[in-house]
Design a protein around this motif. Structure first.
Motif, PDB file in Angstrom:
ATOM      1  N   GLY A 171       0.741  -1.226   0.035  1.00 47.09           N
ATOM      2  CA  GLY A 171      -0.110  -0.013  -0.067  1.00 47.09           C
ATOM      3  C   GLY A 171       0.805   1.273  -0.053  1.00 47.09           C
ATOM      4  N   GLU A 172       2.350   1.084  -0.077  1.00 46.34           N
ATOM      5  CA  GLU A 172       3.104   2.266   0.074  1.00 46.34           C
ATOM      6  C   GLU A 172       3.853   2.557  -1.390  1.00 46.34           C
ATOM      7  OE1 GLU A 172       6.014   1.651   3.287  1.00 46.34           O
ATOM      8  OE2 GLU A 172       4.183   1.180   4.587  1.00 46.34           O
ATOM      9  N   TRP A 173       3.864   4.039  -1.654  1.00 44.25           N
ATOM     10  CA  TRP A 173       4.447   4.229  -2.946  1.00 44.25           C
ATOM     11  C   TRP A 173       6.014   3.774  -2.972  1.00 44.25           C
ATOM     12  CZ3 TRP A 173       2.373   5.383  -7.282  1.00 44.25           C
ATOM     13  CH2 TRP A 173       1.111   5.931  -7.339  1.00 44.25           C
ATOM     14  N   ALA A 174       6.576   3.948  -1.819  1.00 41.99           N
ATOM     15  CA  ALA A 174       8.137   3.647  -1.914  1.00 41.99           C
ATOM     16  C   ALA A 174       8.274   2.345  -2.351  1.00 41.99           C
ATOM     17  CB  ALA A 174       8.629   3.780  -0.498  1.00 41.99           C
ATOM     18  N   THR A 175       7.419   1.096  -2.007  1.00 43.70           N
ATOM     19  CA  THR A 175       7.637  -0.328  -2.400  1.00 43.70           C
ATOM     20  C   THR A 175       7.126  -0.317  -3.686  1.00 43.70           C
ATOM     21  OG1 THR A 175       5.468  -0.727  -1.194  1.00 43.70           O
ATOM     22  CG2 THR A 175       7.436  -0.807   0.190  1.00 43.70           C
ATOM     23  N   ARG A 176       6.033   0.264  -4.013  1.00 41.26           N
ATOM     24  CA  ARG A 176       5.793   0.200  -5.639  1.00 41.26           C
ATOM     25  C   ARG A 176       6.955   0.607  -6.395  1.00 41.26           C
ATOM     26  NH1 ARG A 176      -0.228   3.264  -4.278  1.00 41.26           N
ATOM     27  NH2 ARG A 176      -1.144   1.532  -3.526  1.00 41.26           N
ATOM     28  N   PHE A 177       7.543   1.519  -6.298  1.00 38.36           N
ATOM     29  CA  PHE A 177       8.585   2.185  -7.062  1.00 38.36           C
ATOM     30  C   PHE A 177       9.874   1.118  -6.917  1.00 38.36           C
ATOM     31  CE2 PHE A 177       6.689   6.669  -6.578  1.00 38.36           C
ATOM     32  CZ  PHE A 177       6.584   6.922  -7.970  1.00 38.36           C
ATOM     33  N   LEU A 178       9.902   0.598  -5.761  1.00 34.35           N
ATOM     34  CA  LEU A 178      11.229  -0.365  -5.738  1.00 34.35           C
ATOM     35  C   LEU A 178      10.856  -1.492  -6.605  1.00 34.35           C
ATOM     36  CD1 LEU A 178      13.765  -0.961  -4.328  1.00 34.35           C
ATOM     37  CD2 LEU A 178      12.571  -2.117  -2.425  1.00 34.35           C
ATOM     38  N   LEU A 179       9.483  -2.076  -6.598  1.00 31.40           N
ATOM     39  CA  LEU A 179       9.253  -2.944  -7.470  1.00 31.40           C
ATOM     40  C   LEU A 179       9.246  -2.787  -8.736  1.00 31.40           C
ATOM     41  CD1 LEU A 179       7.974  -5.935  -7.921  1.00 31.40           C
ATOM     42  CD2 LEU A 179       5.507  -4.729  -7.872  1.00 31.40           C
ATOM     43  N   LEU A 180       8.963  -1.487  -9.170  1.00 31.69           N
ATOM     44  CA  LEU A 180       9.089  -1.148 -10.732  1.00 31.69           C
ATOM     45  C   LEU A 180      10.553  -1.178 -10.967  1.00 31.69           C
ATOM     46  CD1 LEU A 180       7.682   0.279 -13.052  1.00 31.69           C
ATOM     47  CD2 LEU A 180       8.028   2.628 -12.206  1.00 31.69           C
ATOM     48  N   ALA A 181      11.376  -0.516 -10.223  1.00 29.13           N
ATOM     49  CA  ALA A 181      12.783  -0.692 -10.432  1.00 29.13           C
ATOM     50  C   ALA A 181      13.081  -1.937 -10.544  1.00 29.13           C
ATOM     51  CB  ALA A 181      13.536   0.238  -9.304  1.00 29.13           C
ATOM     52  N   GLY A 182      12.826  -3.023  -9.984  1.00 33.05           N
ATOM     53  CA  GLY A 182      13.462  -4.357  -9.955  1.00 33.05           C
ATOM     54  C   GLY A 182      12.833  -5.001 -11.037  1.00 33.05           C
ATOM     55  N   ALA A 183      11.429  -4.820 -11.649  1.00 32.51           N
ATOM     56  CA  ALA A 183      11.137  -5.250 -12.827  1.00 32.51           C
ATOM     57  C   ALA A 183      11.810  -4.559 -13.976  1.00 32.51           C
ATOM     58  CB  ALA A 183       9.556  -5.003 -12.878  1.00 32.51           C
ATOM     59  N   GLY A 184      12.139  -3.282 -13.861  1.00 29.59           N
ATOM     60  CA  GLY A 184      12.883  -2.697 -14.975  1.00 29.59           C
ATOM     61  C   GLY A 184      14.458  -3.377 -15.144  1.00 29.59           C
ATOM     62  N   LEU A 185      15.096  -3.806 -13.865  1.00 26.51           N
ATOM     63  CA  LEU A 185      16.449  -4.393 -14.110  1.00 26.51           C
ATOM     64  C   LEU A 185      16.050  -5.721 -14.680  1.00 26.51           C
ATOM     65  CD1 LEU A 185      19.190  -4.514 -13.269  1.00 26.51           C
ATOM     66  CD2 LEU A 185      18.589  -5.334 -11.149  1.00 26.51           C
TER      67      LEU A 185
END
Length: 718
Positions: A171-185
């Motif tokens: 539910g937090e934006w910080a973890t969503r962005f971290l997931l997005l970065a991991g998917a991008g990697l």
């Protein structure tokens, strides 16, 4: 109503999806014509060098350390091979036109390799050679170089850790962005693993698509990291601005895909460099705004350093040199390892500083999912390679996981979570040292040393706490002092290398409870010692003093010696608290009457001795001592202070109580104006300690002392 899934389900789904993608990527990498040659470019000599020949491959006749000159397909078209055909990353070329030409040449080489037989022209020691080979349509997975597996591993690790943290705090934006970065990697690393480790060529269209996905993944990673530092650890912008990095880098990606710029230097590399600079700037801004927030500053220092060093090292060694036109410093496959620093730093940050408010329980979920994944992967590998039947393969996989993964999991937990704690034996000894040290500065110093050894805080100061509790989400730990010991506040666990956890709070509670029990035991022991000393003092005063007084007034030498010997015997009984428990009540009264009558006879005082209900019974040791002490002390006081002509001693034994009366006709005293001495005080203390009543009445007609206390007697049947 939307369905909600547990973190284990979400993480397992993410892991399964990534494994499927990795399997597809492995299929792309192995779906190539294979010659069994290891070819590397030599730009300075302008040649392609064969440094390795697979002994089981189709080109085993070719000598290693040869030069690959050309290949010719079945259609007869001869294609010369040069170092430009072996470049690892096509976006290192100067323009998009050069990239298109490179893809076209790759397509021609791939088509030539697909026309069996293939003629391979080589040159060894300046001697030309031509061999015809039949490349198989599938490349063995074992021939894939370590760089392929490294990039696959980095992509999986980044996505798994991002999905792990997001599943726990989705539910937090910080973890969503971290997931997005991991998917991008992962999206960036998987395609790069295929084309950067190709043997010689890929179909041009496939190569172009893979390169595009590599760029999309890289910029997606940039969007995720920029967004992460826009909101973590402190929010810098409103939610409406969070899409701004995606819009900018997304537009830049469109320019790259449509090849609207002069070349990949402007269309891609510059965007990556600017994204990295934006990350560095945001980390610096976060460092400024977290001033006065130690927990946020600690989280930022760990996470920001990991991202800046990891991603920055990749940009500095691969991307930036290409922008400057000087070529990458290291292989792209090896440079992807820098991203592991980012995600290993995130995992360690969760363990040490509870990034994203996660704690050790998060690792239990991760280890569980990894164990299930290993079980499934091993099962699949065994079915494909060794064991044909499913049941034996699954049983063997389960055995391997139990013997290998479970011990490895515990080792990782110790390394990552640093569960090493002070020896419980040492802590127990320190607790006992504190408890047995006399109250004062030394005891307080040992209590402080115990906390320092148990938690190794960076600082420790006086505090105020009723129970062990975490402060500022683990930045500090408040520990109450048992008994009269001071409370303390411990700041920055393990010398500032991690935050305090619930495990630390539980350990503090255990230590304080253990120390409180030890202190209570010590106080009870000291109280018992004091009571025993008081008992011995009363017995010496009441019994020994009376007997010695009787011996002093005795007229016969033999009688005097006998009384002194009896006094010594009583003294030993007093010290050992072990008078004969088998002495019956009537025998004890007879012995006491003999002693008292001797004293009174020597003093010339008449005695009246009255006993009711005496018989064969045994008194408890404390009750027998009380009877003798009260009678002796009362008679001694009468002789010493009252100068009576007669004394009456009355003893009545009921079923559950004893009543004593000692009355004299002496001069008496005023109980209100005379301060009670040790004799009266000792008698009263003895009686009240047994739950009884003690009363003194005195006047001109004499003094009357009455005592009554409960007793458990044992009747002797005859």
């Amino acid at each position: 109503m939307s369905a909600r899934f547990t973190p284990q389900v979400l993480l397992s789904a993410a892991v399964a999806l990534s494994v499927i993608l990795a399997w597809l990527v492995l299929g792309m990498a192995t779906n190539q014509r294979w010659m069994g040659l290891g070819v590397t470019p030599h730009t300075e000599l302008d040649l392609a060098w064969i440094d390795r020949v697979d002994p089981n491959g189709p080109s085993q006749a070719i000598a290693p350390s040869s030069v690959l000159v050309a290949i010719t397909g079945r259609d007869g078209e001869r294609i010369e091979i040069g170092p430009q055909d072996l470049i690892e990353e096509p976006d290192a070329l100067a323009s998009y036109a050069a990239m298109r030409a490179f893809f076209a040449r790759q397509n021609a080489i791939a088509e030539a390799l697909g026309m069996k037989p293939v003629a391979i022209e080589t040159e060894h020691l300046s001697i030309p050679r031509r061999d015809e080979v039949l490349p198989p349509s599938q490349r063995p997975a074992t021939s894939l170089p370590p760089a392929f597996w490294m990039q696959i591993g980095v992509g999986l690790a980044g996505f798994w850790i991002g999905a792990w943290i997001w599943a726990l705090r989705r539910g937090e934006w910080a973890t969503r962005f971290l997931l997005l970065a991991g998917a991008g990697l992962m999206i960036s690393a998987f395609p790069a693993a295929v084309y950067s480790t190709r043997e010689l060529a890929l179909p041009g269209r496939l190569f172009s698509v893979l390169s595009t996905f590599n760029h999309i993944g890289a910029l997606t990673f940039g969007v995720g990291m920029i967004g992460l530092f826009l909101v973590y650890p402190r929010r810098l912008v409103s939610p409406n601005w969070l899409a701004f990095p995606a819009v900018i880098l997304g537009a830049w990606q469109v320019v790259d895909i449509l090849q609207l710029a002069d070349g990949p230097g402007l269309g891609f590399h510059l965007a990556v460099v600017l994204a990295m600079l934006a990350i560095v700037v945001l980390v610096a801004i976060q460092f400024k705004v977290t001033r006065g927030h130690p927990r946020d500053r600690a989280a930022l220092a760990w996470l920001g350093l990991a991202v800046v060093v990891g991603a920055g090292a990749f940009v500095a060694t691969v991307i930036a040199p290409n922008v400057l036109g000087i070529g990458a410093f290291v292989s792209q496959g090896e440079a992807f390892l820098f991203f592991l620093l980012v995600y290993v730093g995130v995992a360690l940050g969760v363990a040490r500083y509870r990034l994203f408010q996660l704690d050790e329980w998060a690792f239990r979920i991760l280890f569980y999912v990894v164990g299930v994944l290993l079980l499934l992967v091993l099962d699949a590998i065994l079915i494909v390679t060794i064991v044909d039947e499913r049941a034996p393969a699954f049983a063997l996989s389960l055995l391997i996981v139990a013997l290998a993964w479970l011990p490895l999991r515990d080792m990782l937990a110790r390394l990552v979570l640093r569960r090493a704690e002070p020896s419980r034996g040492n802590l127990f000894r320190q607790v006992m040292d504190v408890a047995l040290t006399p109250p004062g500065r030394d005891q307080q110093a040992r209590w402080r040393a115990l906390l320092e050894d148990a938690f190794r805080p960076l600082s420790i100061a006086p505090g105020d706490a009723e129970a062990p509790v975490l402060i500022d989400d683990g930045l500090a730990l408040a520990v109450p002092g048992p008994g009269n010991l001071p409370d303390y506040r411990l700041d920055y666990a393990s010398g500032g290398r991690k935050l305090f956890s619930l495990r630390d709070a539980d350990l503090a509670a255990e230590l304080t409870a253990m120390l409180a029990n030890a202190l209570e035991s010590r106080e009870a022991y000291e109280k018992g010692v004091a009571e025993e000393r008081e008992r011995i003092a009363r017995d010496i005063h009441d019994n020994i003093g009376v007997q010695l007084m009787g011996a002093l007034h005795s007229r016969g030498l033999a009688r005097k010696d006998m009384m002194i010997r009896e006094t010594l015997t009583d003294l030993r009984d007093i010290i050992n608290n072990a008078s004969n428990p088998d002495l019956s009540f009537d025998e004890m009264l007879a012995d006491l009457r003999s002693q008292i009558s001797e004293h009174l006879f020597a003093a010339g005082v008449k005695m009246k001795w009255e006993v009711e209900n005496a018989g064969p019974a045994i008194l408890p040791l404390a009750a027998a001592h009380t009877v003798r002490s009260v009678v002796r002390e009362a008679v001694q006081n009468a002789l010493k202070h009252g100068q009576p002509r007669s004394i009456r001693v009355a003893v009545r034994l009921d079923e559950d109580a004893i009543a004593l009366t000692v009355a004299d006709n002496g001069s008496g005293f005023d109980p209100g104006s005379v301060q009670a001495g040790n004799g009266l005080a000792n008698m009263q203390a003895r009686v009240t300690s047994l739950g009884g009543r003690f009363n003194v009445a005195s006047g001109t007609e004499g003094t009357r002392i009455e005592a009554q206390f409960p007793v458990d007697i044992v009747r002797i049947t005859q």
